[in-house]
Write a protein that holds these residues in place. Structure first.
Motif, mmCIF file in Angstrom:
data_model
loop_
_atom_site.group_PDB
_atom_site.id
_atom_site.type_symbol
_atom_site.label_atom_id
_atom_site.label_comp_id
_atom_site.label_asym_id
_atom_site.label_seq_id
_atom_site.Cartn_x
_atom_site.Cartn_y
_atom_site.Cartn_z
ATOM 1 N N LEU A 128 0.047 -4.042 -4.988
ATOM 2 C CA LEU A 128 -1.070 -3.538 -4.189
ATOM 3 C C LEU A 128 -0.608 -2.442 -3.237
ATOM 4 C CD1 LEU A 128 -2.884 -6.910 -3.475
ATOM 5 C CD2 LEU A 128 -3.871 -4.964 -4.694
ATOM 6 N N ALA A 129 0.580 -2.612 -2.649
ATOM 7 C CA ALA A 129 1.105 -1.578 -1.745
ATOM 8 C C ALA A 129 1.380 -0.290 -2.505
ATOM 9 C CB ALA A 129 2.378 -2.082 -1.071
ATOM 10 N N ALA A 130 1.916 -0.422 -3.721
ATOM 11 C CA ALA A 130 2.160 0.769 -4.541
ATOM 12 C C ALA A 130 0.839 1.444 -4.917
ATOM 13 C CB ALA A 130 2.940 0.385 -5.793
ATOM 14 N N ASP A 131 -0.156 0.627 -5.236
ATOM 15 C CA ASP A 131 -1.482 1.161 -5.557
ATOM 16 C C ASP A 131 -2.066 1.900 -4.353
ATOM 17 O OD1 ASP A 131 -3.851 1.598 -6.998
ATOM 18 O OD2 ASP A 131 -4.750 -0.248 -6.224
ATOM 19 N N ALA A 132 -1.887 1.334 -3.165
ATOM 20 C CA ALA A 132 -2.378 1.977 -1.946
ATOM 21 C C ALA A 132 -1.692 3.322 -1.724
ATOM 22 C CB ALA A 132 -2.159 1.064 -0.745
ATOM 23 N N ALA A 133 -0.383 3.376 -1.970
ATOM 24 C CA ALA A 133 0.348 4.629 -1.780
ATOM 25 C C ALA A 133 -0.152 5.700 -2.745
ATOM 26 C CB ALA A 133 1.848 4.388 -1.974
ATOM 27 N N ARG A 134 -0.393 5.293 -3.992
ATOM 28 C CA ARG A 134 -0.903 6.261 -4.968
ATOM 29 C C ARG A 134 -2.293 6.764 -4.569
ATOM 30 N NH1 ARG A 134 1.563 2.464 -8.560
ATOM 31 N NH2 ARG A 134 -0.438 1.383 -8.803
ATOM 32 N N ALA A 135 -3.139 5.840 -4.139
ATOM 33 C CA ALA A 135 -4.506 6.222 -3.766
ATOM 34 C C ALA A 135 -4.509 7.145 -2.551
ATOM 35 C CB ALA A 135 -5.334 4.969 -3.481
ATOM 36 N N ARG A 136 -3.640 6.846 -1.586
ATOM 37 C CA ARG A 136 -3.621 7.686 -0.385
ATOM 38 C C ARG A 136 -3.097 9.077 -0.696
ATOM 39 N NH1 ARG A 136 -1.595 6.021 5.711
ATOM 40 N NH2 ARG A 136 -2.725 7.704 6.737
ATOM 41 N N ASN A 137 -2.096 9.148 -1.551
ATOM 42 C CA ASN A 137 -1.579 10.462 -1.949
ATOM 43 C C ASN A 137 -2.641 11.273 -2.681
ATOM 44 O OD1 ASN A 137 0.942 10.013 -0.837
ATOM 45 N ND2 ASN A 137 1.809 9.173 -2.723
ATOM 46 N N LEU A 141 -8.848 7.432 0.435
ATOM 47 C CA LEU A 141 -8.502 6.558 1.551
ATOM 48 C C LEU A 141 -9.197 5.208 1.471
ATOM 49 C CD1 LEU A 141 -8.527 9.026 4.579
ATOM 50 C CD2 LEU A 141 -6.614 8.287 3.170
ATOM 51 N N ALA A 142 -10.415 5.195 0.989
ATOM 52 C CA ALA A 142 -11.143 3.929 0.914
ATOM 53 C C ALA A 142 -10.435 2.957 -0.021
ATOM 54 C CB ALA A 142 -12.578 4.165 0.445
ATOM 55 N N HIS A 143 -9.997 3.449 -1.175
ATOM 56 C CA HIS A 143 -9.288 2.584 -2.128
ATOM 57 C C HIS A 143 -7.940 2.145 -1.549
ATOM 58 C CE1 HIS A 143 -8.287 1.082 -6.177
ATOM 59 N NE2 HIS A 143 -7.055 1.447 -5.863
ATOM 60 N N ALA A 144 -7.252 3.071 -0.904
ATOM 61 C CA ALA A 144 -5.953 2.730 -0.318
ATOM 62 C C ALA A 144 -6.101 1.665 0.758
ATOM 63 C CB ALA A 144 -5.305 3.984 0.266
ATOM 64 N N ARG A 145 -7.106 1.834 1.581
ATOM 65 C CA ARG A 145 -7.334 0.864 2.657
ATOM 66 C C ARG A 145 -7.645 -0.516 2.109
ATOM 67 N NH1 ARG A 145 -12.572 0.942 6.501
ATOM 68 N NH2 ARG A 145 -11.916 -0.523 8.095
ATOM 69 N N GLU A 146 -8.475 -0.566 1.071
ATOM 70 C CA GLU A 146 -8.825 -1.845 0.471
ATOM 71 C C GLU A 146 -7.618 -2.498 -0.186
ATOM 72 O OE1 GLU A 146 -10.978 -5.078 -1.363
ATOM 73 O OE2 GLU A 146 -10.929 -3.986 0.529
ATOM 74 N N ALA A 147 -6.781 -1.702 -0.844
ATOM 75 C CA ALA A 147 -5.582 -2.262 -1.482
ATOM 76 C C ALA A 147 -4.647 -2.873 -0.439
ATOM 77 C CB ALA A 147 -4.872 -1.180 -2.283
ATOM 78 N N LEU A 148 -4.460 -2.183 0.689
ATOM 79 C CA LEU A 148 -3.605 -2.739 1.738
ATOM 80 C C LEU A 148 -4.232 -3.974 2.369
ATOM 81 C CD1 LEU A 148 -2.080 0.299 3.653
ATOM 82 C CD2 LEU A 148 -0.997 -1.224 2.005
ATOM 83 N N ARG A 149 -5.538 -3.964 2.514
ATOM 84 C CA ARG A 149 -6.195 -5.151 3.062
ATOM 85 C C ARG A 149 -5.941 -6.364 2.165
ATOM 86 N NH1 ARG A 149 -10.001 -8.411 2.300
ATOM 87 N NH2 ARG A 149 -10.612 -7.395 0.358
ATOM 88 N N ARG A 150 -6.036 -6.154 0.870
ATOM 89 C CA ARG A 150 -5.803 -7.268 -0.064
ATOM 90 C C ARG A 150 -4.336 -7.704 -0.043
ATOM 91 N NH1 ARG A 150 -7.671 -5.001 -5.549
ATOM 92 N NH2 ARG A 150 -6.846 -7.011 -6.279
ATOM 93 N N ALA A 151 -3.447 -6.753 0.090
ATOM 94 C CA ALA A 151 -2.024 -7.105 0.158
ATOM 95 C C ALA A 151 -1.731 -7.932 1.407
ATOM 96 C CB ALA A 151 -1.168 -5.840 0.138
ATOM 97 N N LEU A 152 -2.225 -7.493 2.538
ATOM 98 C CA LEU A 152 -1.974 -8.194 3.792
ATOM 99 C C LEU A 152 -2.620 -9.577 3.813
ATOM 100 C CD1 LEU A 152 -2.464 -5.131 6.124
ATOM 101 C CD2 LEU A 152 -0.337 -6.425 5.875
ATOM 102 N N ALA A 153 -3.714 -9.724 3.078
ATOM 103 C CA ALA A 153 -4.394 -11.020 3.036
ATOM 104 C C ALA A 153 -3.569 -12.072 2.311
ATOM 105 C CB ALA A 153 -5.758 -10.869 2.359
ATOM 106 N N LEU A 154 -2.538 -11.658 1.571
ATOM 107 C CA LEU A 154 -1.697 -12.621 0.854
ATOM 108 C C LEU A 154 -0.772 -13.383 1.795
ATOM 109 C CD1 LEU A 154 -0.813 -10.428 -2.261
ATOM 110 C CD2 LEU A 154 -2.308 -12.431 -2.212
ATOM 111 N N TRP A 155 -0.523 -12.840 2.998
ATOM 112 C CA TRP A 155 0.311 -13.562 3.960
ATOM 113 C C TRP A 155 -0.437 -14.807 4.459
ATOM 114 C CZ3 TRP A 155 2.291 -9.011 2.725
ATOM 115 C CH2 TRP A 155 3.651 -8.775 2.949
ATOM 116 N N ASP A 156 0.268 -15.897 4.568
ATOM 117 C CA ASP A 156 -0.334 -17.150 5.006
ATOM 118 C C ASP A 156 0.568 -17.799 6.053
ATOM 119 O OD1 ASP A 156 -1.922 -19.381 5.251
ATOM 120 O OD2 ASP A 156 -1.205 -20.341 3.418
ATOM 121 N N GLY A 157 0.696 -17.128 7.182
ATOM 122 C CA GLY A 157 1.574 -17.631 8.239
ATOM 123 C C GLY A 157 2.970 -17.050 8.110
ATOM 124 N N GLU A 158 3.930 -17.754 8.636
ATOM 125 C CA GLU A 158 5.321 -17.286 8.629
ATOM 126 C C GLU A 158 5.886 -17.301 7.221
ATOM 127 O OE1 GLU A 158 9.246 -18.224 11.318
ATOM 128 O OE2 GLU A 158 8.321 -19.908 10.263
#
Length: 992
Positions: A128-137, A141-158
């Motif tokens: 997802l982070a790689a996808d965001a980088a490609r989209a931003r380049n 921006l909308a696709h990149a932002r959504e990809a990063l949002r989905r990537a960050l949502a995978l974190w579940d605490g420490e």
């Protein structure tokens, strides 16, 4: 751009084995606790050390880890004596859980093999982070932002929570740093897309959690500056500089210093995002709002060519914004038809979309630019929460959203240049096409075109296209007489030709004779309004009696449009018959179908319909009866909405009776949908009752529709209507109606934070409703007066009023309002420092509200309980109660109460010494708005200042307090908040 993924990638895992393999359904997580699933079944992963071994293998991308490496990973330099045996035991247990072929022995060590590419949450985050980088380049921006949002949502605490050993600790640090880099990247794109208000809340909390992270501070400064909070932005820099000097002995990095200087200089380039903000939605939106073009468009070739060239130039590589007020001319001359035709011709030159609005400039209630901008921003993908309140802010955001896009904006039926200016794009390659009855010589840069009636040849050709060549050719002279009688006006020609086309037994000569004979039409038909009126007269004269009556009576309603159900009530006909009548009027072009089940008149047609009703609808009582039925429909239906939202509330039993049953709803959502969709028409119906014997019902309708005041979206319109009706009731000498109107007005003024005017209205209302012996209103006024005293810090007086309200509602059997007043009484006891009594009273209030289910009133019960528990020091329980309130307010679309509850949650977090969480909710309250208007905003800023002070951000705290003081002074507040705030600022200044 988003940071590159960590080096320890798992995407190089060995390919999945062919055939049926139980490893194919395995999933693992390391961005939180180490867990494993087969399908939906969670698998046991054993002790902390066993989970550590599994994590070490998963993070090696399928490569082998030797026994020695695993021992070092789990225990470092101090392994137990049986470390090797323990590693083998862990591996054996994991094999049994995961199945064959997953954990394999290799060269004296182990490896995880045969997993799907997305089996590990970290692998999914990396992709997802790689996808965001490609989209931003690529500029998406909308696709990149959504990809990063989905990537960050995978974190579940420490990361690797509970896993011991040096390897896990290194991975935790590394992956947390990567998460923060991705978060900074996503926040940077938030600002590029204009989402400043939302970003402030999150950044405030993040800078509290990571005070030394300068990039977060830089983003926060920018977000605050773009939100109009320059003093706070500079205060963030001052706090950062002091913190870095105290903790590290260094100055802020150059980028932060440069940003501070640019803010001090009010650098214009900071006011807009650094990149295109054309996509404020997560998915790019391409509006296509143009009305359909007519298939029989005729003539106007010179104008079509001229306008097409102008618009094409505007969209080209060297394009510039060109507002075309080209279609100036009288009503019915074909301005809209020509504009729509041209707009469709050039659609391909504006690939990012086309916007359209009818500005209703010819009527008495032209569209407000604020409302139009809100509609346009939503059509362009902007979330409701990101749309600011003021006209200036909406216009700025609108221009920012259009930046970089090629969009055509059609502004139909404009009143004047002042209405149009805020709606014009501000960047090149967009274009605006404006139609109006006035020539907009004061619209700078506009390309003006004056549109007159058709030429005789164009008019005849137009008439022939509608009627058919086979009928017109034998009677060419009669056809010329028809178009001449229509004054060569396109709208008149269309109506006449449509009548003839629909009547196969008529000849063109018959139509010509009718035009010649009726009301000296050959003398009256001119280019202009008179011609339009005459044409409408022609269409009206051909209507059946039932159609003509419907046409007349529908014109009585003042709203922008009317629903099928409301029209049925107005006409006193069944729904299916009403629909047939209205659709038949649509077929004659005398009525428009605004949307399925909704109808409206062109402004000029409405004026003509009203002239007809005054002339033909006799006696006068018939007109009054129709408007009474419409008002009854709205009152009965609004009462049904009130009842479903507030079960058990007896207010609906005390409203004026109606002859119409209104609509009934099976769900709260459907009821609220109706109320908010009908808001403008409903309030117009209320205003239309001024000076009539319908005034009592109109004021009761305001009472039943009270949700419109508290929603935020319709608050201003509701308030102005209530003020007007209060004055009208006074002029009519109806004490009971005036008493109720001023009761509602006091409530509205309280909601907007105007305490002194609210007190004045409440005092007047108390006298009036007391004289009228209006028991429901008497209790309501007492409750309002208690709230006023509460806001003034006069808690003993507030208690007395709340006691009066409670006793009154109890006598009326209105338990929900008794419960609401109890919740308010709880706050009065808090003000008198009687916390145990406050908690007990709030508990009783909540219990009473709970009798009626998950209603909006229950939210107020949780809200009061949360405030009391906060004061009692029971912070965890308080946050639970306030969280329940917040959920219900959101579900019931009570936007201002949602913001107010965020404020109370912030108070509870601060009391619990959780300033970072408090900051997030205080910022949410500022972004959304609160019950209490600017006065409450001042209180939120005071709280935010205390939160920031607790976080060590003293300069920003003082900036918040100064802004709050400015608000109090601007609103004329002389209350204790302003006095205490001045003292607080002076104290902090003396200790600085």
């Amino acid at each position: 751009m988003a940071s590159a993924a960590p080096e320890a990638s798992v995407r190089g895992s060995a390919p999945r084995r062919q055939g049926v393999d139980e490893s194919a359904s395995l999933r693992f997580s390391v961005l939180g606790p180490v867990r494993a699933w087969r399908g939906e079944e969670q698998l046991p992963t054993g002790s902390p050390e066993q989970r550590g071994l599994l994590a070490a293998l998963l993070l090696r991308e399928g490569r082998t880890a030797t026994a020695g490496e695993l021992i070092d990973a789990l225990w470092g330099e101090d392994p137990p004596s049986q470390a090797l045996a323990a590693v083998r035991t862990y591996a054996s247990r994991l094999r049994k859980v995961l199945g064959r072929g997953v954990l394999v022995s290799d060269s004296g060590g182990y490896a995880a093999r045969g997993l799907a590419e997305d089996a590990l949450d970290l692998a999914r985050a990396q992709e997802l982070a790689a996808d965001a980088a490609r989209a931003r380049n690529a500029g998406d921006l909308a696709h990149a932002r959504e990809a990063l949002r989905r990537a960050l949502a995978l974190w579940d605490g420490e990361v690797l929570a509970g896993v011991p050993g040096p390897y896990a600790e290194v991975q935790r640090v590394r992956l947390e740093e990567w998460r923060l880099q991705m978060l900074e990247s996503r926040l940077d794109m938030d600002l590029e897309q204009g989402c400043h208000a939302e970003a402030v809340s999150e950044l405030t909390a993040l800078t509290a959690e990571h005070p030394l992270r300068e990039r977060l501070r830089e983003l926060l400064m920018l977000a605050l500056y773009r939100s109009g909070r320059q003093a706070e932005a500079l205060a963030v820099y001052a706090d950062t500089r002091r913190l870095l000097a105290d903790e590290l002995g260094v100055d802020p990095r150059p980028a932060l210093q440069e940003l501070q200087q640019r803010i001090l200089q009010a650098d214009p380039s900071l006011a807009e995002p650094s990149a295109s903000v054309a996509e404020l939605a997560l998915v790019p939106v391409r509006p296509s709002q143009l009305p359909a073009t007519v298939p029989d468009f005729t003539g106007r070739s010179t104008f079509v060519r001229e306008l097409t060239e102008v618009l094409a130039q505007a969209s080209g590589a060297e394009g510039r914004v060109m507002a075309v007020s080209a279609l100036a001319g009288n009503g019915g001359v074909g301005k809209t038809t020509l504009a729509v035709h041209v707009a469709h011709q050039v659609r391909s030159a504006f690939p990012d979309g086309q916007l359209y609005v009818d500005l209703q400039g010819a009527g008495s209630r032209a569209a407000e630019p604020e409302a139009v901008l809100g509609s346009f921003l939503r059509a362009l993908g902007t979330a409701d929460s990101a749309i600011p309140e003021s006209l200036e802010e909406r216009a700025a955001l609108y221009r920012a959203v259009l930046d970089g896009r090629r969009v055509l904006i059609m502004l139909d039926n404009a009143r004047d240049a002042a209405q149009v200016r805020p709606l014009l794009p501000g960047t090149e390659r967009c274009a605006a096409l404006v139609t109006s009855q006035v020539r907009m010589v004061d619209l700078a840069g506009a390309h003006l075109v004056d549109l007159d009636v058709m030429s005789p040849d164009e008019a005849l050709s137009f008439f022939t296209k509608i009627v058919g060549e086979e009928r017109v050719a034998p009677e060419r002279n009669a056809a010329l007489n028809v178009v001449a009688a229509c004054g060569f006006l396109p709208l008149a020609i269309r109506v006449a030709a449509s009548r003839l086309a629909a009547r196969r037994t008529w000849t063109v000569s018959v139509l010509a004779a009718k035009l010649a004979d009726e009301r000296r039409r050959l003398d009256e038909l001119q280019a202009g309004d008179l011609a339009v009126k005459a044409t409408y007269e022609l269409g009206y004269g051909a209507l059946e009696p039932a159609q003509a009556r419907a046409f007349r009576l529908l014109g009585l309603a003042d709203g922008p449009d009317i629903s099928l159900a409301a029209a049925a009530a107005l006409l006193d006909r069944p729904l299916d018959q009403t629909e047939d009548l209205l659709e038949s009027l649509v077929d004659t072009s005398l009525l428009e179908s605004a949307a399925p089940g909704r109808y409206r008149y062109h402004d000029l047609v409405r004026l003509y319909a009203r002239a007809c009703v005054e002339r033909d609808e006799q006696p006068l009582s018939e007109r009054e009866a129709a408007l009474t039925r419409l008002l009854d429909f709205y009152l009965a239906t609004a009462a049904a909405v009130y009842a479903i939202e507030r079960p058990g509330d007896r207010l609906v039993d005390d409203l004026e009776s109606t002859a119409c049953p209104g609509l009934r709803f099976t769900t709260e959502s459907a009821a609220l949908d109706w109320l908010y969709s009908e808001a403008s028409s409903l309030l117009a119906c209320v205003r239309q009752a001024a000076g009539t014997d319908r005034i009592r019902r109109a004021i009761d309708l305001l009472w039943a529709a009270k949700d419109l005041s508290e929603s935020g979206a319709n608050s201003y319109q509701y308030e102005t209507t209530t003020k007007a009706m209060s004055d009208d009731a006074n002029a009519c000498g109806d004490g009971r109606a005036e008493g109720r109107a001023r009761t509602i007005l006091a409530d509205v003024l309280l909601d907007s934070g105007h305490i002194e005017p609210a007190e004045e209205q409440a005092q007047l209302a108390a006298e009036l409703v007391g004289s009228a012996h209006d028991d429901t209103a008497i209790s309501w006024v007492a409750n309002n007066r208690g709230l006023i005293r509460l806001s003034q810090g006069r808690h003993a007086e507030a208690k007395a009023f709340f006691d009066q309200a409670i006793n009154g509602f109890r006598a009326l059997g209105n338990r929900p309002f008794e419960a609401a007043s109890l919740g308010n009484l709880s706050q009065a006891h808090l003000g008198m420092d009687d916390i145990p009594a406050a908690v007990e009273i709030a508990r009783r209030s909540l219990a009473m509200h709970a009798e009626f289910g998950q209603t909006v009133r229950l939210a107020t019960g949780h809200y009061a309980m949360g405030i009391a528990l906060t004061k009692a020091g029971q912070h965890s329980k308080a946050l639970t109660q306030l969280g329940e309130a917040l959920t219900i307010f959101i579900d019931h679309r009570q936007r201002l109460w949602e913001g107010t509850t965020h404020f109370r949650i912030a108070e509870a977090h601060l009391a619990a010494r959780q300033p970072a969480q408090a900051a997030r909710h205080a910022e949410q309250a500022l972004a959304i708005g609160c019950i209490g208007g600017d006065r409450m905003r001042g209180n939120v800023l005071i709280l935010l200042g205390r939160v920031l002070e607790a976080l060590g951000q003293t300069d920003r705290a003082k900036a918040c307090w100064r802004e709050a003081l400015d608000l109090f002074e601007q609103t004329g507040s002389t209350g204790m908040e302003a006095a205490e705030l001045r003292t607080l600022i002076q104290m902090r200044a003396s200790t600085a």
